[in-house]
Scaffold this motif. Structure first.
Motif, short mmCIF file in Angstrom:
data_model
loop_
_atom_site.label_atom_id
_atom_site.label_comp_id
_atom_site.label_asym_id
_atom_site.label_seq_id
_atom_site.Cartn_x
_atom_site.Cartn_y
_atom_site.Cartn_z
N GLY A 158 -42.37 -61.38 1.78
CA GLY A 158 -43.02 -62.55 0.56
C GLY A 158 -42.89 -61.23 -0.53
N GLU A 159 -42.47 -59.78 0.01
CA GLU A 159 -42.05 -59.34 -1.40
C GLU A 159 -40.67 -59.46 -2.58
N ILE A 160 -40.55 -59.81 -3.73
CA ILE A 160 -39.07 -59.17 -4.01
C ILE A 160 -38.94 -57.54 -4.62
N ILE A 161 -37.51 -57.00 -4.03
CA ILE A 161 -37.70 -55.67 -4.44
C ILE A 161 -36.63 -55.44 -4.94
N LEU A 162 -36.43 -55.44 -6.64
CA LEU A 162 -35.31 -54.84 -6.88
C LEU A 162 -34.48 -53.42 -6.13
N MET A 163 -33.08 -53.92 -5.98
CA MET A 163 -32.25 -52.58 -5.43
C MET A 163 -31.93 -51.83 -6.53
N ALA A 164 -31.76 -50.15 -6.65
CA ALA A 164 -31.57 -49.75 -7.25
C ALA A 164 -29.92 -49.08 -7.04
N GLY A 165 -28.96 -48.50 -8.26
CA GLY A 165 -27.77 -48.39 -8.53
C GLY A 165 -27.25 -47.61 -7.43
N GLY A 166 -26.33 -47.21 -7.47
CA GLY A 166 -25.60 -45.89 -5.80
C GLY A 166 -25.38 -45.47 -6.99
N THR A 167 -25.62 -43.99 -6.14
CA THR A 167 -24.83 -42.92 -6.95
C THR A 167 -23.02 -42.63 -7.30
N PRO A 168 -21.94 -42.00 -7.17
CA PRO A 168 -20.57 -42.26 -7.00
C PRO A 168 -20.71 -41.42 -5.53
N ASN A 169 -21.34 -40.83 -5.30
CA ASN A 169 -20.82 -40.39 -3.65
C ASN A 169 -21.88 -41.97 -3.01
N HIS A 170 -22.77 -42.65 -3.09
CA HIS A 170 -23.66 -42.88 -2.00
C HIS A 170 -21.69 -44.47 -2.26
N ASN A 171 -21.74 -45.14 -3.57
CA ASN A 171 -20.19 -45.35 -3.78
C ASN A 171 -19.00 -45.45 -3.11
N GLU A 172 -18.83 -43.93 -3.22
CA GLU A 172 -17.55 -43.47 -2.83
C GLU A 172 -17.25 -44.26 -1.46
N ILE A 173 -18.52 -43.49 -0.17
CA ILE A 173 -18.36 -43.46 1.26
C ILE A 173 -18.29 -45.00 1.25
N THR A 174 -19.06 -46.29 0.72
CA THR A 174 -19.71 -47.52 1.02
C THR A 174 -17.80 -47.91 0.94
N SER A 175 -17.15 -47.58 -0.15
CA SER A 175 -15.57 -47.61 -0.21
C SER A 175 -15.09 -47.25 0.84
N LEU A 211 -37.88 -62.80 11.13
CA LEU A 211 -38.77 -61.94 9.27
C LEU A 211 -38.74 -62.52 8.32
N ASN A 212 -37.78 -63.55 8.22
CA ASN A 212 -37.93 -64.03 7.46
C ASN A 212 -36.90 -63.36 5.91
N ASN A 213 -36.03 -62.17 6.16
CA ASN A 213 -36.17 -61.44 4.88
C ASN A 213 -35.19 -61.52 4.67
N TYR A 214 -34.15 -61.25 3.56
CA TYR A 214 -33.55 -61.15 3.43
C TYR A 214 -33.03 -59.30 2.24
N THR A 215 -30.92 -59.25 2.74
CA THR A 215 -31.03 -58.27 2.47
C THR A 215 -29.42 -57.92 2.23
N TYR A 216 -29.38 -56.69 1.96
CA TYR A 216 -28.03 -56.34 1.28
C TYR A 216 -26.89 -54.81 1.82
N PRO A 217 -26.91 -54.93 2.85
CA PRO A 217 -26.73 -54.24 3.67
C PRO A 217 -25.29 -53.56 3.15
N ASP A 218 -24.61 -51.84 3.22
CA ASP A 218 -23.40 -51.52 2.54
C ASP A 218 -22.37 -52.24 2.60
N VAL A 219 -22.29 -52.30 4.10
CA VAL A 219 -21.29 -52.31 4.42
C VAL A 219 -21.87 -53.37 5.78
N MET A 220 -21.29 -54.24 6.49
CA MET A 220 -21.58 -55.87 7.13
C MET A 220 -20.39 -55.36 7.86
#
Length: 192
Positions: free
Chosen positions: A31-48, A77-86
């Protein structure tokens, strides 16, 4: 006496209506809406890198690969997420009445950040395990060479494997793809 700040609880419908028109991405947990923080260069590079490895390795196979911006619904759980890779088996299954929310992931990978690593290992993993199609979970550290792999072997049974050497090779059991750890961390510079 310290005053208690009351957190507003939203319905899933209120969340989805707000999310469609939002510039930022948010998760919806209990029931809580949580802002997702921006990723670091390492985070984005590994995801890519992981996305590219999977895209090439699974070409012509019955899977779709998504990175970061694809919403996942956790029905129990009626939750919504945005996985890094799926990785999702085809045909893609969408939440009833939605064209933008997936329900059938096979593999989920999260790149760990300082603020979310405990959540990703504990509550988020528990939520993902409630999804019937979900078979494999990767937790990838962006601050040091370390990958944790959880592979489902049977109902309520998971095998844990850990990789922390550049020469290690990770075999994804859900989609039969082998990944060299050195490739996953190519050109990543570690710093806390």
């Amino acid at each position: 006496m310290i005053a208690q700040v009351e957190t507003k609880t939203y319905t899933a419908q209120e969340y989805l209506e707000a999310e469609v028109n939002s510039v930022d991405r948010h998760e919806f947990i209990n029931g809580e809406i949580i802002l997702m923080a921006g990723g670091t260069p390492n985070h984005n590079e590994i995801t890519s890198i992981l996305n590219a490895i999977l895209r090439v390795s699974l070409k012509g196979k019955p899977y779709s690969i998504f990175a970061s911006d694809q919403r996942l619904w956790v029905p129990q759980l009626n939750n919504y997420t945005y996985p890094d890779v799926m990785v999702v088996a085809k045909p893609i299954e969408l939440q009833s009445g939605r064209t933008d929310t997936i329900t059938n992931p096979v593999l989920i990978a999260e790149v760990l950040s300082k603020g979310t690593r405990a959540y990703d290992r504990d509550d988020k993993f528990a939520a993902y395990r409630s999804i019937p199609s979900f078979q494999e979970y990767l937790l990838i550290d962006q601050y040091r060479l370390r990958v944790e792999q959880y592979s489902k072997t049977d109902a309520n049974k998971w095998i844990f494997s850990e990789y922390s050497c550049a020469g290690d090779r990770l075999m994804l059991t859900s989609v039969q793809v082998e990944i060299a750890i050195a490739d996953l961390y190519e050109n990543i510079e570690f710093c806390e």
